[in-house]
Enzyme design. Structure first.
Site, PDB file in Angstrom:
ATOM      1  NE  ARG A  38      -2.229  -1.791   3.211  1.00  7.73           N
ATOM      2  CZ  ARG A  38      -2.866  -2.640   4.494  1.00  7.73           C
ATOM      3  NH1 ARG A  38      -4.191  -2.523   4.189  1.00  7.73           N
ATOM      4  NH2 ARG A  38      -2.104  -3.058   5.152  1.00  7.73           N
ATOM      5  CE  LYS A 176      11.444 -26.103  12.385  1.00 12.70           C
ATOM      6  NZ  LYS A 176      12.323 -24.950  12.895  1.00 12.70           N
ATOM      7  CG  HIS A 234       4.393 -25.514  13.198  1.00 11.28           C
ATOM      8  ND1 HIS A 234       4.343 -25.342  11.671  1.00 11.28           N
ATOM      9  CD2 HIS A 234       4.598 -24.501  13.942  1.00 11.28           C
ATOM     10  CE1 HIS A 234       4.421 -24.027  11.827  1.00 11.28           C
ATOM     11  NE2 HIS A 234       4.530 -23.529  12.892  1.00 11.28           N
TER      12      HIS A 234
HETATM   13  C1  BG6 Z   1       5.364 -20.317  14.170  1.00 11.14           C
HETATM   14  C2  BG6 Z   1       4.637 -19.750  15.408  1.00 11.14           C
HETATM   15  O1  BG6 Z   1       4.591 -20.763  13.291  1.00 11.14           O
HETATM   16  O2  BG6 Z   1       6.311 -21.142  14.718  1.00 11.14           O
HETATM   17  C3  BG6 Z   1       5.396 -19.013  16.574  1.00 11.14           C
HETATM   18  O3  BG6 Z   1       3.682 -18.611  15.020  1.00 11.14           O
HETATM   19  C4  BG6 Z   1       6.345 -20.120  16.954  1.00 11.14           C
HETATM   20  O4  BG6 Z   1       4.514 -18.674  17.584  1.00 11.14           O
HETATM   21  C5  BG6 Z   1       7.268 -20.529  15.745  1.00 11.14           C
HETATM   22  O5  BG6 Z   1       7.379 -19.249  17.917  1.00 11.14           O
HETATM   23  C6  BG6 Z   1       8.141 -21.630  16.100  1.00 11.14           C
HETATM   24  O6  BG6 Z   1       9.071 -22.080  15.039  1.00 11.14           O
HETATM   25  P1  BG6 Z   1      10.590 -22.498  15.287  1.00 11.14           P
HETATM   26  O7  BG6 Z   1      10.860 -22.747  13.865  1.00 11.14           O
HETATM   27  O8  BG6 Z   1      11.247 -21.221  15.929  1.00 11.14           O
HETATM   28  O9  BG6 Z   1      10.304 -23.944  16.230  1.00 11.14           O
END
Ligand code: BG6
Length: 479
Positions: A38, A176, A234
Site C-alpha cells: 500500500r 526443516k 506444525h
Molecule cells: C510459528 C508460530 O509458526 O512457529 C510461533 O507462529 C512459533 O509462535 C514458531 O514461535 C516456532 O518456530 P520454530 O521454527 O522457531 O520452532
C-alpha cells in the site's frame, strides 16, 4: 511478487532468502522480484528501504548491488481492483524489458485477513490465469483460517482463480532437515519399519517447547492461542510423518495421500477426553518477577484466558497405532527451546537380569531432535566394563552439523525453491488442512464455551517446563 513488501516478513525472511538463492546461483535466469504494497514508493526508494531493513544480508557487497537491480516496486491498494489491473500492465512491460517469461509467484506476506481480498483481485485482474505454458502460483502462510468453517471459506475464495496445484500453503516445519529426514529414516532403512507399530512402541512424543514469550505479537496471539498457533499445523504435520504408512512413491501426492489417511484416523475427542487428555496452561511471571506473565505482557488483557501451553494425548484409530498414545506438547516461556520427536519403545518382554538388576531396565528410545541440535539418537543398554553386572544407557547418534558440512538452505530458501520448481511435497494440501481443523475445532469450541474456562487453565511459572498438572506426562517426555 511479494505482497506486503514493506512488512516484517519480507525484510526479515523473504528478501534475505532470495538474496542467498541469488548468491548461490539458485535463482532462475532471468528473474525479477516485485515488491507490492500500500505504501507509495518507487523502485529506487524501495531498494533504499531494503538496504536499511536487511543489514544482515551483506547489503554493502557488490552482489547486493547487482541483486537489487532485479528488485522493483509497484503500489497495490489491496481492495482496489484498478491497482491490480495496473500491476498486470506493469508486469507485462517488465516481461518485455527484463526478458522474463511470464511465470509468476505471488507471495502473500500480509496478515491472513488480507488473503481473500488479494486472491480475489488477482483473479479478477486475470493475474491467476495460466496460459501459453506460463505458470502462476500463490503462496500463503498459516494460519489457514481459524476453524473449519473459516478455513473452508478461505479456500473457496482462493480457488475462485487458482487450482490446488497453484496453491502453496507454507508450514516452515516441513522445511526443516530433521523433519524431512523422518521419511528417509523410516523408509530408506529396513530396520525401523518392522518395529514401528503398537507391538513395540509404548508411546510417541512430539514436543516444541519455546523459551520466548508472546513478544510483539499480542494482537495475533490473543485470538489464536497455542493450539491454533502450533498444533493445527506444525505438530500435526510431525505426527503425520511419524504415523503414516509407507507411500508407494516419493511423490507429493502419494505422500500427502498417506498423511491425509493419518488425519482421518485421529480419534475424535469426547468431553471425557477433554478432561483427561488435554492440559491447557498460561505462563505467569517467573520466580524472580523479572519476566512478566502473559497477562502482564503489552497488549494482553489482564484477565486473558488464552492458553500459551497445551499438552494433548491423542490416539489413532488404525491397525498400526491402536492404543499407542501420542503426546503433543508445546508452550511459550518454558525452560528452554527444545523441539524433538520421541519414539519410546516398550521394555524388553522378559528380563533375564531381573535378579541382579531388578525390573527397571530402561527401554530403548529413538529421539529425532530439531533444536537445539538437529540429530537422531538411539539409546540402548550396554554392560559397564568390570566384574559387576551393571548396565548403562548409551547412544548411537548422528548430528547434522558434525556429520554434514556444506551449505544448508534456510527454511525460506527451501520453501521458495520448491515453489519455483512446482514441488508441493512439503506444503499443506487443502484436504489435510480441513481434516486437521475438523479434529481440533470441536476441542477449541468446547474449551471456549466450557463453564469452567478459568479452571481449565493451569498457570505455570515462566522458565519452568509447564503446569504441574502436566508433570507426569512431561517427566516421561522430556527426560
Ligand atoms: C510459528 C508460530 O509458526 O512457529 C510461533 O507462529 C512459533 O509462535 C514458531 O514461535 C516456532 O518456530 P520454530 O521454527 O522457531 O520452532
Amino acid at each position: 511478487m511479494i505482497f506486503g513488501a514493506t512488512g516484517d516478513l519480507t525484510s526479515r525472511k523473504l528478501l534475505p532468502a532470495l538474496f542467498n538463492l541469488y548468491r548461490n546461483r539458485n535463482l532462475p535466469e532471468p528473474c525479477v522480484i516485485v515488491g507490492c504494497g500500500r505504501t507509495d514508493l518507487d523502485s529506487a526508494s524501495f531498494r533504499k528501504y531494503l538496504r536499511e531493513k536487511c543489514p544482515d544480508a551483506a547489503t554493502d557487497s557488490g552482489e547486493w548491488v547487482s541483486f537489487m537491480k532485479r528488485v522493483h516496486y509497484q503500489q497495490v491498494l489491496y481492495d482496489s481492483l484498478g491497482t491490480y489491473q495496473e500491476l498486470a500492465v506493469y508486469l507485462e512491460a517488465l516481461d518485455k524489458s527484463e526478458g522474463t517469461t511470464g511465470n509468476r509467484i505471488y507471495d502473500l506476506a500480509v496478515p491472513p485477513a488480507l488473503y481473500p481480498v488479494i486472491a480475489k483481485n488477482l483473479t479478477r485482474a486475470g493475474l491467476a490465469t495460466e496460459e501459453n505454458g506460463r505458470w502462476t502460483r500463490i503462496v500463503v502462510e498459516k494460519p489457514f483460517g481459524s476453524d473449519l468453517a473459516s478455513a473452508r471459506e478461505l479456500d473457496r475464495v482462493i480457488h475462485e482463480g487458482f487450482t490446488e496445484e497453484q496453491i502453496f500453503r507454507i508450514d516452515h516445519y516441513l522445511a526443516k532437515e530433521t523433519v524431512q529426514n523422518i521419511m528417509m529414516l523410516r523408509f530408506a532403512n529396513s530396520i525401523f519399519e518392522p518395529l514401528w507399530n503398537r507391538n513395540y512402541i509404548e508411546y510417541v512424543g512430539i514436543a516444541a517447547a519455546e523459551e520466548l514469550g508472546v513478544g510483539t505479537r499480542a494482537g495475533y496471539y490473543e485470538k489464536t492461542g497455542v493450539v491454533r498457533d502450533m498444533f493445527q499445523n506444525h505438530l500435526l504435520q510431525l505426527l503425520s510423518l511419524i504415523a503414516m504408512e509407507p507411500p508407494a512413491a516419493f511423490s507429493p501426492d502419494r505422500i500427502r495421500d498417506e498423511k491425509v489417511k493419518v488425519f482421518r484416523s485421529l480419534q475424535p475427542f469426547t468431553s471425557v477426553d477433554l478432561d483427561e487428555d488435554l492440559i491447557l496452561g498460561q505462563y505467569g511471571p517467573d520466580r524472580t518477577g523479572k519476566v512478566p506473565g502473559y497477562r502482564q505482557e503489552a497488549g494482553i488483557s489482564s484477565d486473558s484466558l488464552t492458553p500459551t501451553f497445551a499438552m494433548m494425548r491423542l490416539f489413532l484409530d488404525n491397525w498400526r497405532w491402536q492404543g499407542v498414545p501420542f503426546y503433543l506438547y508445546s508452550g511459550k516461556r518454558l525452560a528452554r527451546k527444545d523441539t524433538r520427536m520421541v519414539i519410546q519403545f516398550k521394555h524388553a518382554p522378559h528380563s533375564m537380569f531381573r535378579e541382579v538388576l531388578g525390573e527397571n531396565i530402561t527401554a530403548n528410545r529413538l529421539t529425532m531432535a530439531i533444536f537445539p541440535e538437529e540429530e537422531i539418537r538411539l539409546s540402548f543398554q550396554t554392560k559397564v566394563p568390570g566384574a559387576r553386572i551393571c548396565l548403562q544407557t548409551m547412544n548411537l547418534d548422528f548430528n547434522y552439523s558434525e556429520d554434514f558440512s556444506g551449505p544448508v538452505l534456510a527454511a525460506y530458501e527451501k520453501v521458495l525453491l520448491d515453489c519455483m520448481q512446482g514441488d508441493q511435497m512439503f506444503f499443506w494440501r487443502q484436504d489435510a488442512v480441513e481434516l486437521a481443523w475438523e479434529f481440533l475445532t470441536p476441542i477449541l469450541e468446547e474449551c471456549a464455551v466450557c463453564d469452567d474456562r478459568p479452571g481449565r487453565l493451569h498457570f505455570y511459572e515462566a522458565g519452568s517446563w509447564g503446569p504441574e498438572a502436566a508433570g507426569e506426562w512431561l517427566s516421561q517426555l522430556m527426560k
